[in-house]
Design a protein around this motif. Structure first.
Motif, PDB file in Angstrom:
ATOM      1  N   TRP A  80     -62.918  38.669  30.672  1.00 42.39           N
ATOM      2  CA  TRP A  80     -61.700  38.585  29.904  1.00 42.39           C
ATOM      3  C   TRP A  80     -61.893  39.335  28.601  1.00 42.39           C
ATOM      4  O   TRP A  80     -63.005  39.565  28.148  1.00 42.39           O
ATOM      5  CB  TRP A  80     -61.328  37.128  29.670  1.00 42.39           C
ATOM      6  CG  TRP A  80     -60.625  36.555  30.830  1.00 42.39           C
ATOM      7  CD1 TRP A  80     -59.318  36.737  31.153  1.00 42.39           C
ATOM      8  CD2 TRP A  80     -61.184  35.737  31.859  1.00 42.39           C
ATOM      9  NE1 TRP A  80     -59.016  36.081  32.319  1.00 42.39           N
ATOM     10  CE2 TRP A  80     -60.136  35.455  32.770  1.00 42.39           C
ATOM     11  CE3 TRP A  80     -62.438  35.209  32.109  1.00 42.39           C
ATOM     12  CZ2 TRP A  80     -60.324  34.683  33.898  1.00 42.39           C
ATOM     13  CZ3 TRP A  80     -62.627  34.440  33.233  1.00 42.39           C
ATOM     14  CH2 TRP A  80     -61.573  34.186  34.125  1.00 42.39           C
ATOM     15  N   PRO A 118     -59.591  31.729  32.033  1.00 40.77           N
ATOM     16  CA  PRO A 118     -60.669  32.005  31.076  1.00 40.77           C
ATOM     17  C   PRO A 118     -61.179  30.758  30.354  1.00 40.77           C
ATOM     18  O   PRO A 118     -62.255  30.792  29.766  1.00 40.77           O
ATOM     19  CB  PRO A 118     -60.037  32.982  30.086  1.00 40.77           C
ATOM     20  CG  PRO A 118     -58.576  32.821  30.243  1.00 40.77           C
ATOM     21  CD  PRO A 118     -58.335  32.365  31.653  1.00 40.77           C
ATOM     22  N   ARG A 121     -47.558  27.949  27.307  1.00 38.99           N
ATOM     23  CA  ARG A 121     -48.512  29.009  27.634  1.00 38.99           C
ATOM     24  C   ARG A 121     -49.866  28.449  28.057  1.00 38.99           C
ATOM     25  O   ARG A 121     -50.667  29.155  28.681  1.00 38.99           O
ATOM     26  CB  ARG A 121     -48.726  29.920  26.425  1.00 38.99           C
ATOM     27  CG  ARG A 121     -47.517  30.770  26.149  1.00 38.99           C
ATOM     28  CD  ARG A 121     -47.829  31.800  25.099  1.00 38.99           C
ATOM     29  NE  ARG A 121     -46.618  32.500  24.717  1.00 38.99           N
ATOM     30  CZ  ARG A 121     -46.533  33.342  23.703  1.00 38.99           C
ATOM     31  NH1 ARG A 121     -47.608  33.580  22.970  1.00 38.99           N
ATOM     32  NH2 ARG A 121     -45.404  33.939  23.436  1.00 38.99           N
ATOM     33  N   ARG A 157     -66.274  32.012  22.598  1.00 44.02           N
ATOM     34  CA  ARG A 157     -66.122  32.501  23.950  1.00 44.02           C
ATOM     35  C   ARG A 157     -67.405  32.319  24.749  1.00 44.02           C
ATOM     36  O   ARG A 157     -68.503  32.605  24.265  1.00 44.02           O
ATOM     37  CB  ARG A 157     -65.759  33.972  23.916  1.00 44.02           C
ATOM     38  CG  ARG A 157     -65.338  34.539  25.244  1.00 44.02           C
ATOM     39  CD  ARG A 157     -65.007  35.995  25.073  1.00 44.02           C
ATOM     40  NE  ARG A 157     -63.937  36.152  24.089  1.00 44.02           N
ATOM     41  CZ  ARG A 157     -62.654  36.219  24.413  1.00 44.02           C
ATOM     42  NH1 ARG A 157     -62.302  36.163  25.669  1.00 44.02           N
ATOM     43  NH2 ARG A 157     -61.737  36.361  23.489  1.00 44.02           N
ATOM     44  N   LEU A 178     -57.237  31.864  22.656  1.00 40.99           N
ATOM     45  CA  LEU A 178     -57.212  33.277  23.068  1.00 40.99           C
ATOM     46  C   LEU A 178     -56.063  34.018  22.395  1.00 40.99           C
ATOM     47  O   LEU A 178     -55.392  34.841  23.018  1.00 40.99           O
ATOM     48  CB  LEU A 178     -57.100  33.388  24.593  1.00 40.99           C
ATOM     49  CG  LEU A 178     -58.363  32.996  25.349  1.00 40.99           C
ATOM     50  CD1 LEU A 178     -58.051  32.575  26.766  1.00 40.99           C
ATOM     51  CD2 LEU A 178     -59.372  34.146  25.365  1.00 40.99           C
ATOM     52  N   GLY A 179     -55.827  33.696  21.130  1.00 38.15           N
ATOM     53  CA  GLY A 179     -54.811  34.400  20.366  1.00 38.15           C
ATOM     54  C   GLY A 179     -53.398  33.875  20.531  1.00 38.15           C
ATOM     55  O   GLY A 179     -52.460  34.437  19.989  1.00 38.15           O
ATOM     56  N   HIS A 180     -53.238  32.775  21.295  1.00 41.67           N
ATOM     57  CA  HIS A 180     -51.897  32.221  21.492  1.00 41.67           C
ATOM     58  C   HIS A 180     -51.753  30.909  20.721  1.00 41.67           C
ATOM     59  O   HIS A 180     -52.638  30.062  20.771  1.00 41.67           O
ATOM     60  CB  HIS A 180     -51.636  31.956  22.977  1.00 41.67           C
ATOM     61  CG  HIS A 180     -51.594  33.214  23.800  1.00 41.67           C
ATOM     62  ND1 HIS A 180     -50.449  33.958  23.953  1.00 41.67           N
ATOM     63  CD2 HIS A 180     -52.563  33.863  24.481  1.00 41.67           C
ATOM     64  CE1 HIS A 180     -50.706  35.011  24.707  1.00 41.67           C
ATOM     65  NE2 HIS A 180     -51.983  34.976  25.038  1.00 41.67           N
ATOM     66  N   ALA A 236     -54.164  38.625  21.277  1.00 41.62           N
ATOM     67  CA  ALA A 236     -53.800  37.627  22.274  1.00 41.62           C
ATOM     68  C   ALA A 236     -54.204  38.094  23.672  1.00 41.62           C
ATOM     69  O   ALA A 236     -53.956  39.238  24.045  1.00 41.62           O
ATOM     70  CB  ALA A 236     -52.306  37.379  22.212  1.00 41.62           C
ATOM     71  N   LEU A 291     -53.262  29.859  30.562  1.00 44.89           N
ATOM     72  CA  LEU A 291     -54.525  30.253  29.941  1.00 44.89           C
ATOM     73  C   LEU A 291     -55.698  29.400  30.399  1.00 44.89           C
ATOM     74  O   LEU A 291     -56.844  29.836  30.373  1.00 44.89           O
ATOM     75  CB  LEU A 291     -54.417  30.126  28.416  1.00 44.89           C
ATOM     76  CG  LEU A 291     -53.502  31.112  27.710  1.00 44.89           C
ATOM     77  CD1 LEU A 291     -53.248  30.660  26.287  1.00 44.89           C
ATOM     78  CD2 LEU A 291     -54.138  32.501  27.723  1.00 44.89           C
TER      79      LEU A 291
END
Lengths: 323, 273
Positions: free
Chosen positions: B17, A164, A83, A38, A73-75, B23, A87
């Motif tokens: 963020w 992000p 998606r 990140r 991001l967790g997807h 998620a 994002l």
């Protein structure tokens, strides 16, 4: 925040037409694994055809991998490619969809399509255009702009409707230094204020060294190294690069020069040598004296760059840009 | 700070963020109607830049055909066919031919990536572009129809039917054009299909149907522009058969819905490979 595991993508063979040879299947990504943290500016460095764009097209949900996983991001973006658009912002290499729009309308429309309301889109449009210094050309169509200006306008469309993660495929191609600075300042601002992460495709070695936090070196569809630019350069730190440009032809009658020939990579009148520091010193002494110096047009001695790392790792030399 | 548990669709807003491994919230999708409006507006603005010369060509072509046929056809049913065929030909030229070319070019040049990486419903992109191209045809069609009425002394009282013929024939033909442009494996084929479609609309729409061989007649029945032509031709009657006009327009509408649905599916398929 962005994890790629064992990504494989093969473009199928193209059946040859009459008179044309059959194009074989191409394994553009051959088991790519990497982690982007990140808030970092993560680079994908490699020559044309290395598989960088194929990788980002899978990252952005445009292309489905044959196997492997992508998590942003967790997807899970292999399972839910749609998606990706919610994002990340993506700057591709083409601007066909926007070419006939004015800069202002291209940015505003993109903002609307990224889900902004009419007011928000107009306000953000003005902010982004001001930030990138596009005010003077906001009313002109992209088609009428120079390559660098058009690229900057396309970059503006990536910034509207904050995301992000920004995925930028060679964003500064054709830009002058002012525009490049505007791009990196805008990226830094988003990183500082929102913790935005950037995945950047580049084949420009100098840019990679100056803006990237970490870089994955890609060759023939594989990650051959991944570290900070400094960390990568430490791998070849005991070597220096000596470039010699001869006026006419190398003076091979001088024994010291003849001895260097086997180690040199020749390209026209230019020789490139990678040597341990002490050998480089004696080579410089040899070429700056007597008949060798008379035949010499120019020479440079430099500490290793990412290009040297790339070559030391076994990459092909062609295709990397140093400007 | 936006909590990671925030419902999908919540705006990330200002600030940082989520730092969690959970998620992250997804940014909202663009809704259909606002997105459609944005695409429509952008496409319409392209007209000013790139399409105006072509609109002139479309209109001159139709007016030219009527002037040529003026010497051969004098009044009656054939004249109605010529005028309504020429008017609908403008729609075929722009909505079918130019839209097929546009989508073919967009697809070949990687332009679809731009839309595909935005959270926009595929229908908004296809319908927005189709509606814009159908709108481009309005001035040319009206000019052609009025010129035709003057040339062949047809009554203009029922020309208001154009207000229904234009959007419905426009939907049918632009849907067809978009589908052809998006489905054609290569850009040149998309262009070719668009041109062939327009030629078919020209030959089968402008020429009076009575003398046609049966096979050509069937082909004419298969072409969606035919029903727009028929609806307009019927309205020149002193006592138009409004039920038949309505039926013709119904066919246009049905083809429009179907072809736009196919085009939307084709867009989805072309955008993500």
């Amino acid at each position: 925040m962005c994890a790629v595991r064992d990504l494989v993508k093969t473009y199928p063979a193209m059946r040859g037409r009459r008179g044309a040879a059959q194009a074989p299947a191409v394994r553009a990504n051959d088991g790519i694994t990497l982690d982007v943290r990140r808030g970092e500016i993560f680079g994908l460095l490699g020559p044309n055809g290395a598989g960088k764009s194929t990788l980002v097209r899978q990252l952005t949900g445009l292309l489905r991998p044959d196997s492997g996983t992508i998590s942003v991001l967790g997807h899970d973006l292999v399972r839910y490619p749609e998606r990706a658009a919610r994002l990340l912002g993506y700057l591709g290499q083409e601007s066909t969809a926007l070419d006939e729009l004015t800069v202002a309308l291209a940015v505003e429309t993109t903002g609307r399509l990224r889900g902004l309301g009419a007011h928000e889109a107009r306000a953000e449009r003005d902010a982004v255009i001001g930030e990138l210094g596009l005010g003077d050309i906001a009313g002109r169509t992209l088609k009428k702009l120079s390559g660098g200006q058009r690229r900057l306008a396309c970059f503006a469309t990536v910034l509207i409707g904050a995301r992000p993660l920004l995925v930028l495929d060679e964003p500064t191609t054709g830009m002058d230094p002012v525009a490049r600075r505007a791009v990196w300042a805008a990226v830094d601002r988003r990183r500082a204020e929102h913790g935005a992460t950037v995945v950047l495709v580049t084949h420009n070695v100098l840019e990679a060294e100056s803006v990237l936090d970490r870089v994955a070196v890609i060759d023939r569809g594989r990650v051959i190294a991944c570290d900070t630019p400094g960390g990568l350069k430490d791998m070849v730190s005991e070597e220096v690069r000596l470039e010699l440009v001869w006026r006419d032809r190398p003076p091979l009658e001088v024994p010291e020069i003849a001895a260097l020939e086997s180690a040199a990579r020749a390209s026209g009148r230019r020789w490139t040598l990678r040597l341990p520091a002490d050998q480089a010193r004696s080579a410089v002494a040899a070429v700056t004296a007597g008949p060798a110096f008379a035949a010499l047009d120019d020479f440079t001695l430099a500490t290793p760059s990412l290009e040297d790392v790339y070559l030391a790792l076994g990459g092909r030399a062609e295709g990397l840009v140093k400007a | 700070m936006v909590p990671a548990q925030a419902v999908a669709g919540a705006s990330p807003g200002a600030g940082a963020w989520s730092e969690d491994d959970e998620a992250a919230p997804l940014a909202p999708r663009a809704r259909l109607l606002p997105a459609l409006g944005a695409v429509y507006r952008a496409q319409l603005s392209r007209a000013r830049v790139a399409r105006i010369p072509l609109l002139f060509v479309a209109t001159f072509q139709s007016v030219g055909i009527m002037v040529l046929l003026r010497g051969v056809v004098d009044g009656g049913a054939p004249a109605r066919s010529v005028v309504s065929g020429s008017a609908v030909l403008v729609v075929a030229f722009v909505a079918l031919n130019l839209l097929a070319q546009y989508f073919g070019q967009l697809r070949a040049g990687g332009g679809l990536d731009h839309y595909a990486t935005l959270p926009v419903p595929p229908a908004a992109v296809v319908l927005g572009a189709a509606a814009a191209y159908a709108s481009f045809t309005v001035p040319g069609t009206v000019v052609t129809a009025v010129t035709g009425c003057v040339l062949f002394q047809l009554p203009m009282a029922n020309l208001w039917v154009l207000a229904a013929v234009l959007p419905l024939a426009g939907a049918a033909l632009s849907g067809l054009g978009a589908a052809l442009g998006l489905l054609a494996p290569r850009q040149e084929l998309a262009t070719l299909c668009g041109q062939l479609g327009m030629s078919a609309a020209l030959l089968l729409g402008v020429l009076p149907p009575d003398g046609m061989p049966a096979v050509i007649g069937w082909a004419r029945d298969l072409l969606p522009s035919t029903y727009g032509v028929e609806a307009l031709a019927r309205s020149f009657d002193p006592h138009p058969d409004w039920v038949a006009v309505g039926a013709d327009l119904g066919v246009c509408a049905a083809v429009g819905v179907l072809s736009l649905a196919v085009a939307t599916w084709a867009y989805r398929r072309a955008a993500t490979r």
